[in-house]
Design a protein around this motif. Sequence first.
Motif, PDB file in Angstrom:
ATOM      1  N   UNK A 157       0.830  -1.211   0.000  1.00 41.98           N
ATOM      2  CA  UNK A 157       0.000   0.000   0.000  1.00 41.98           C
ATOM      3  C   UNK A 157       0.860   1.256   0.000  1.00 41.98           C
ATOM      4  N   UNK A 158       2.015   1.171   0.652  1.00 38.17           N
ATOM      5  CA  UNK A 158       2.908   2.332   0.772  1.00 38.17           C
ATOM      6  C   UNK A 158       4.351   1.863   0.613  1.00 38.17           C
ATOM      7  N   UNK A 159       5.131   2.608  -0.169  1.00 45.79           N
ATOM      8  CA  UNK A 159       6.563   2.345  -0.304  1.00 45.79           C
ATOM      9  C   UNK A 159       7.281   3.408   0.511  1.00 45.79           C
ATOM     10  N   UNK A 160       8.135   2.967   1.412  1.00 45.92           N
ATOM     11  CA  UNK A 160       8.828   3.865   2.334  1.00 45.92           C
ATOM     12  C   UNK A 160      10.323   3.758   2.085  1.00 45.92           C
ATOM     13  N   UNK A 161      10.929   4.824   1.567  1.00 46.17           N
ATOM     14  CA  UNK A 161      12.377   4.842   1.352  1.00 46.17           C
ATOM     15  C   UNK A 161      13.048   4.922   2.711  1.00 46.17           C
ATOM     16  N   UNK A 162      13.602   3.812   3.158  1.00 45.76           N
ATOM     17  CA  UNK A 162      14.138   3.674   4.513  1.00 45.76           C
ATOM     18  C   UNK A 162      15.596   4.109   4.541  1.00 45.76           C
ATOM     19  N   UNK A 163      15.817   5.370   4.839  1.00 41.20           N
ATOM     20  CA  UNK A 163      17.165   5.904   4.948  1.00 41.20           C
ATOM     21  C   UNK A 163      17.255   6.716   6.229  1.00 41.20           C
ATOM     22  N   UNK A 164      18.465   6.960   6.684  1.00 41.86           N
ATOM     23  CA  UNK A 164      18.692   7.751   7.887  1.00 41.86           C
ATOM     24  C   UNK A 164      19.047   6.873   9.069  1.00 41.86           C
ATOM     25  N   UNK A 165      19.409   7.528  10.155  1.00 41.53           N
ATOM     26  CA  UNK A 165      19.753   6.799  11.379  1.00 41.53           C
ATOM     27  C   UNK A 165      18.512   6.107  11.933  1.00 41.53           C
ATOM     28  N   UNK A 166      18.733   5.223  12.899  1.00 36.14           N
ATOM     29  CA  UNK A 166      17.633   4.467  13.488  1.00 36.14           C
ATOM     30  C   UNK A 166      16.539   5.404  14.012  1.00 36.14           C
ATOM     31  N   UNK A 167      16.915   6.418  14.748  1.00 35.40           N
ATOM     32  CA  UNK A 167      15.930   7.329  15.347  1.00 35.40           C
ATOM     33  C   UNK A 167      15.248   8.160  14.271  1.00 35.40           C
ATOM     34  N   UNK A 168      16.010   8.677  13.322  1.00 36.54           N
ATOM     35  CA  UNK A 168      15.429   9.479  12.241  1.00 36.54           C
ATOM     36  C   UNK A 168      14.449   8.631  11.432  1.00 36.54           C
ATOM     37  N   UNK A 169      14.858   7.427  11.083  1.00 34.58           N
ATOM     38  CA  UNK A 169      13.993   6.557  10.291  1.00 34.58           C
ATOM     39  C   UNK A 169      12.725   6.203  11.070  1.00 34.58           C
ATOM     40  N   UNK A 170      12.860   5.873  12.351  1.00 35.19           N
ATOM     41  CA  UNK A 170      11.685   5.536  13.167  1.00 35.19           C
ATOM     42  C   UNK A 170      10.712   6.709  13.211  1.00 35.19           C
ATOM     43  N   UNK A 171      11.228   7.911  13.399  1.00 33.86           N
ATOM     44  CA  UNK A 171      10.354   9.091  13.437  1.00 33.86           C
ATOM     45  C   UNK A 171       9.686   9.347  12.094  1.00 33.86           C
ATOM     46  N   UNK A 172      10.421   9.158  11.007  1.00 38.06           N
ATOM     47  CA  UNK A 172       9.823   9.322   9.673  1.00 38.06           C
ATOM     48  C   UNK A 172       8.710   8.303   9.455  1.00 38.06           C
ATOM     49  N   UNK A 173       8.945   7.068   9.880  1.00 41.86           N
ATOM     50  CA  UNK A 173       7.937   6.021   9.717  1.00 41.86           C
ATOM     51  C   UNK A 173       6.703   6.322  10.571  1.00 41.86           C
ATOM     52  N   UNK A 174       6.899   6.807  11.772  1.00 42.89           N
ATOM     53  CA  UNK A 174       5.778   7.182  12.637  1.00 42.89           C
ATOM     54  C   UNK A 174       4.981   8.325  12.010  1.00 42.89           C
ATOM     55  N   UNK A 175       5.665   9.303  11.460  1.00 43.85           N
ATOM     56  CA  UNK A 175       4.943  10.412  10.784  1.00 43.85           C
ATOM     57  C   UNK A 175       4.145   9.879   9.592  1.00 43.85           C
ATOM     58  N   UNK A 176       4.726   8.938   8.854  1.00 46.29           N
ATOM     59  CA  UNK A 176       4.028   8.315   7.725  1.00 46.29           C
ATOM     60  C   UNK A 176       2.764   7.607   8.220  1.00 46.29           C
ATOM     61  N   UNK A 177       2.879   6.874   9.316  1.00 46.56           N
ATOM     62  CA  UNK A 177       1.721   6.166   9.864  1.00 46.56           C
ATOM     63  C   UNK A 177       0.676   7.133  10.409  1.00 46.56           C
ATOM     64  N   UNK A 178       1.108   8.260  10.957  1.00 44.57           N
ATOM     65  CA  UNK A 178       0.153   9.281  11.406  1.00 44.57           C
ATOM     66  C   UNK A 178      -0.685   9.788  10.226  1.00 44.57           C
ATOM     67  N   UNK A 179      -0.044   9.961   9.070  1.00 43.37           N
ATOM     68  CA  UNK A 179      -0.763  10.395   7.872  1.00 43.37           C
ATOM     69  C   UNK A 179      -1.736   9.296   7.428  1.00 43.37           C
ATOM     70  N   UNK A 180      -1.284   8.054   7.415  1.00 44.42           N
ATOM     71  CA  UNK A 180      -2.161   6.933   7.051  1.00 44.42           C
ATOM     72  C   UNK A 180      -3.348   6.869   8.003  1.00 44.42           C
ATOM     73  N   UNK A 181      -3.076   7.009   9.281  1.00 42.42           N
ATOM     74  CA  UNK A 181      -4.142   6.990  10.289  1.00 42.42           C
ATOM     75  C   UNK A 181      -5.155   8.102  10.035  1.00 42.42           C
ATOM     76  N   UNK A 182      -4.672   9.303   9.758  1.00 40.40           N
ATOM     77  CA  UNK A 182      -5.590  10.436   9.568  1.00 40.40           C
ATOM     78  C   UNK A 182      -6.494  10.223   8.349  1.00 40.40           C
ATOM     79  N   UNK A 183      -6.007   9.525   7.343  1.00 37.91           N
ATOM     80  CA  UNK A 183      -6.815   9.251   6.154  1.00 37.91           C
ATOM     81  C   UNK A 183      -7.853   8.175   6.393  1.00 37.91           C
ATOM     82  N   UNK A 184      -7.609   7.314   7.390  1.00 40.33           N
ATOM     83  CA  UNK A 184      -8.551   6.241   7.705  1.00 40.33           C
ATOM     84  C   UNK A 184      -9.684   6.713   8.594  1.00 40.33           C
ATOM     85  N   UNK A 185      -9.457   7.776   9.334  1.00 40.03           N
ATOM     86  CA  UNK A 185     -10.477   8.243  10.292  1.00 40.03           C
ATOM     87  C   UNK A 185     -11.555   9.059   9.624  1.00 40.03           C
TER      88      UNK A 185
END
Length: 185
Positions: A157-185
């Motif tokens: 459903x979503x392609x996520x270019x996984x780059x950056x440090x562990x913390x940066x990548x985790x935060x980017x992924x969380x922001x991506x999921x926040x956007x996905x969540x907002x579209x589902x609500x």
Amino acid sequence: MVTENKYICDMIISLIGFMGSGKSLYGRLVAEHYAMEQIDLDDFIMKNEEKTINEIFESDGEKSFRKLERRYLNELVETKNNVILSLGGGTPCQEENWSAIRKTTSIYLKRTHHFLFHILKAKKANRPLIKNLNDDKISELINTMLVSRAPFYERADHVFDAYGSKIVLANRLIRKLDVIKSKRL
């Protein structure tokens, strides 16, 4: 990393990608953030079969492993909710698994050959497909498998270019999921 827990919503998020792409690691980090359960499909198989993935491959072969993988994937998708599900690298490459994967919100953690090579080279003893290969063969296998697997991974459903440090990548992924969540609500 963001520490505020936010319940994401009634869904299963499946992380897909090549072996070594960080599906289990980022699955745990994201699940912790959202106070969700995280299940690694390979770990779930090992627990239920009381064998390691290597042992299953060696004693029963890849075909038997793929049958177990399909069975447990379907079981998890039918019985779980509010979970981050980290799939094995070959799971989405089996056409029969897509009926279950489509019932989830799938995210492909896309990594470069360079990144994958260095991760897999360091951890090859735990990977049945590469444990007996030298560096050149690992690199060649990554190239070959990425070409053949990319069409399956890119069905996500979503392609996520996984780059950056562990913390940066985790935060980017969380922001991506926040956007996905907002579209589902």
